[in-house]
Each structure stands twice: as structure tokens, then as C-alpha cells.
Design an enzyme around this catalytic site. Structure first.
Site, PDB file in Angstrom:
ATOM      1  N   ILE A 211      -2.025  -9.948   2.803  1.00 46.69           N
ATOM      2  CA  ILE A 211      -0.684  -9.885   2.230  1.00 46.69           C
ATOM      3  C   ILE A 211      -0.112  -8.486   2.406  1.00 46.69           C
ATOM      4  O   ILE A 211      -0.766  -7.484   2.088  1.00 46.69           O
ATOM      5  CB  ILE A 211      -0.707 -10.221   0.721  1.00 46.69           C
ATOM      6  CG1 ILE A 211      -1.142 -11.668   0.491  1.00 46.69           C
ATOM      7  CG2 ILE A 211       0.656  -9.950   0.080  1.00 46.69           C
ATOM      8  CD1 ILE A 211      -0.168 -12.714   0.972  1.00 46.69           C
ATOM      9  N   LYS A 212       1.117  -8.418   2.930  1.00 48.37           N
ATOM     10  CA  LYS A 212       1.841  -7.155   2.984  1.00 48.37           C
ATOM     11  C   LYS A 212       2.910  -7.158   1.888  1.00 48.37           C
ATOM     12  O   LYS A 212       3.668  -8.119   1.752  1.00 48.37           O
ATOM     13  CB  LYS A 212       2.522  -6.944   4.334  1.00 48.37           C
ATOM     14  CG  LYS A 212       3.333  -5.641   4.377  1.00 48.37           C
ATOM     15  CD  LYS A 212       4.258  -5.550   5.577  1.00 48.37           C
ATOM     16  CE  LYS A 212       5.096  -4.270   5.501  1.00 48.37           C
ATOM     17  NZ  LYS A 212       6.112  -4.182   6.561  1.00 48.37           N
TER      18      LYS A 212
END
Length: 353
Positions: A239-240
Site C-alpha cells: 500500500i502506498k
């Protein structure tokens, strides 16, 4: 000067505040801490196939942070998202995407993110030298008046054919088009996994109502945390997310589900605790959280990047995905900045809070 002394120098008067903090709401014992066995510990019993495990191992095993469980990724898709002229005028060399790839290799990054066109142009020369991550959708900036919608620019199979180990995508959670984007990217991630590719999701929030007269809640810990939770639900492997700068988005905007007690139970005002709430929403750190480095502001870039890395690492995050601070400056300086950030994750004295 040692790496630790360099970190202290750039943290300045925030040194004790950031390095001595102990998180007591969600403790480190509850988290999956990044380490050299992350792929085995998290994904070996998952539904990811053997090819995807190999791609995850290739990404986590490459570069200066290889084998640590941490990631340093260079993303350069700003030519689409922010316009090429505005993104590259400070260093026109990066109009040529080969220099983007060279920067990632020279700096010892785990991987490089860019567009179909940019990575595809040099796939045969570099795809076997540094892990390629193809960003498959973008918000193009030429429509007037501006709109905020992510549009697919190519197919998962195209990314696979150029030798990419991963695809990246953005969903604007909270936007009018978020349900369509959610469906598109869920399907793309399923196809990517079937082909043995890693999936990375930019979990951004977009809604005019999220910005009030007094506060911008697009980066609040509770809203970004929920965006993260939606991202891991569609099986993003990484996840960014932007580093949280505030909290109480649900409460102060007045929507969704919230309770005063949930805020008191799970977090505090401390930036490490706010980031830990993001980590918790990524299945207690089992899905790695990489925070973005933000835009370039000049001389303060290295200090800001190191500070972000310290917060991410101490919160239980898995690294930084940093672009503009690196490529909007001379090549050598960009390499040094990325090395400075990587030093935080290699420094054993910077521990999980």
C-alpha cells in the site's frame, strides 16, 4: 559522520520527540515487523501463486535494502499526473525515461515505477537489471476544467510482456468515480496475480468535502487508514499512502461510522501513532505500508525525507516511495538523497516505537 549522527542532525529539535516515542495504543508486539523473512511469513500461506512469491522476493531482495523487509522505490509518473513541463523543468534530463531507470539503479532502489511508454521504451535493456513496476492508470491533466479521475492507460498483459514484476494503480477513494475505479483495479489485480505479478495500490482520498474551511482531511489518519483497508481488501500486496498530518476526518466532516472512543483507543496526536493507525489498517502491517515522500521544496528536502522515513519505520511501515525530491535535482544529489533515506531503514538504532 555516522548514519545515526546524520539522522540526528537532520531531525534537529525533533530528535527526542521522534526517536524516544513509545506507542502505547497499538503496540509493536501486535504488528508484523518488516524483516528478511517477510515474504515467507506473510505470503507463503496466502492465495498468491508461486510466480507472485518469486516476484515479491525479487522486489524485496533488490537494491541497498534487499533482504531487510524494507522498500525504497523510485516513482516517476508525474509527467502525467502533474504535467511533464512542470515536473521536469528543474532537471530536463528526466524527459528521457532512461535517466529515471538509471537513477533507480545507481541509488540502489528496490524498484522503479513509471508509465507504459517510459518503461516500455527501455524494457529489453533494463527489465532484468532493476524490477519494473508499471503504473497502469493515471489522472491526466490536460482536461479543462481539471477533473480527478483515474483512467487505465494500458493492460496488465502489456506490463507482463515488458518483464515488469509488478503493477501499480491509484484509486481515488471518496470520489464520484471511485466505485468504477475499485472494480477496474480489483479485476486488474486479480489478473496480475494470475500472471505472477505484485500489486501496489496508491490509496488516495479525493472529495471536495474532505477539505473544510479549517482543515484538509485528505491526509487524516482515519480517512487514509480506511482507504488502506479498502486497498488490502482487494489484495494489494503493498500500500502506498501519504503520511497522515491530522485526524478526526469522519468525526469533523460528519459522515461514515465514528465514535469518540475509537480515536482515544487507537491513536494519539503523535505523528508516529497517526502513521501506526495507517499500518494497523494494512492488516496490522502484514501488507507493507510505504509512505510517499512528497514534493520537492529545495534545501529542506533531505531533512524532510529522513523525518518521513523515521516516522514510517518507527510506526511499523515498510519504506518510502520517493520521487520528486530525488529527480527534481542533479543526478548525483538525487542518488545521495535516496541513500540518505535508505540509511534510516539500515540503521539498527532507529527502532520500532
Amino acid at each position: 559522520m555516522s548514519t545515526y549522527e546524520t539522522i540526528i542532525k537532520h531531525l534537529g529539535d525533533q530528535t527526542e520527540y521522534l526517536l524516544d516515542h513509545v506507542s502505547q495504543k497499538i503496540t509493536k508486539d501486535e504488528l508484523q515487523i518488516p524483516n528478511g523473512e517477510t515474504v515467507d511469513q506473510v505470503f507463503a500461506n496466502s492465495n498468491r501463486n508461486a510466480q507472485t512469491l518469486r516476484s515479491l522476493s525479487q522486489l524485496y531482495g533488490n537494491g541497498n535494502l534487499g533482504g531487510t523487509g524494507y522498500l525504497s522505490i523510485l516513482p516517476v509518473d508525474q509527467g502525467i499526473e502533474h504535467s511533464a513541463l512542470f515536473s521536469f523543468y528543474k532537471n530536463p534530463d528526466y524527459f528521457d525515461p532512461e535517466n529515471i531507470i538509471k537513477l533507480a539503479i545507481e541509488a540502489g532502489c528496490n524498484g522503479v515505477v513509471s508509465t507504459f511508454g517510459g518503461l516500455g521504451l527501455y524494457a529489453r535493456k533494463y527489465a532484468h537489471k532493476v524490477p519494473f513496476i508499471v503504473k497502469i492508470n493515471h489522472n491526466e491533466l490536460l482536461t479543462y476544467p481539471s477533473k480527478y479521475d483515474q483512467t487505465l492507460f494500458g493492460t496488465v498483459k502489456e506490463a507482463w510482456n515488458m518483464g515488469a514484476v509488478a503493477i501499480g494503480a491509484t484509486i481515488y477513494f471518496g470520489s464520484e468515480e471511485s466505485n468504477r475505479q475499485l472494480k477496474e483495479i480489483s479485476e486488474a489485480f486479480a489478473e496480475a496475480h494470475s500472471l505472477g505479478m505484485v500489486t501496489i495500490l496508491w490509496c488516495y482520498t479525493r472529495n471536495e468535502a474532505f477539505k473544510t474551511d479549517t482543515e484538509d482531511y485528505h491526509s487524516s489518519a482515519d480517512l487514509t487508514g480506511q482507504a488502506n483497508h479498502l486497498g488490502v481488501t482487494i489484495q494489494a500486496d503493498i500500500i502506498k499512502q501519504k503520511l497522515p498530518t491530522t485526524n478526526y476526518g469522519f468525526k469533523n466532516i460528519g459522515f461514515g461510522k465514528y465514535d469518540d472512543v475509537m480515536y482515544k483507543t487507537l491513536t494519539t496526536e503523535h505523528p508516529i501513532d497517526l502513521c501506526r493507525l495507517q499500518v494497523a489498517n494494512c492488516y496490522m502491517g502484514k501488507i507493507g505500508l510505504i509512505n510517499s515522500g512528497g514534493g520537492s521544496k529545495g534545501e529542506s528536502d533531505l531533512a524532510e525525507a529522513i523525518t518521513t522515513a523515521v516516522i514510517n519505520k518507527r510506526a511499523g511501515g515498510s519504506g518510502l516511495i520517493l520521487g520528486r525530491k530525488a529527480f527534481q535535482r542533479p543526478f548525483k544529489e538525487g542518488v545521495e538523497l535516496l541513500h540518505g533515506v535508505q540509511g534510516v531503514y539500515l540503521e539498527n538504532k532507529v527502532t520500532i516505537a
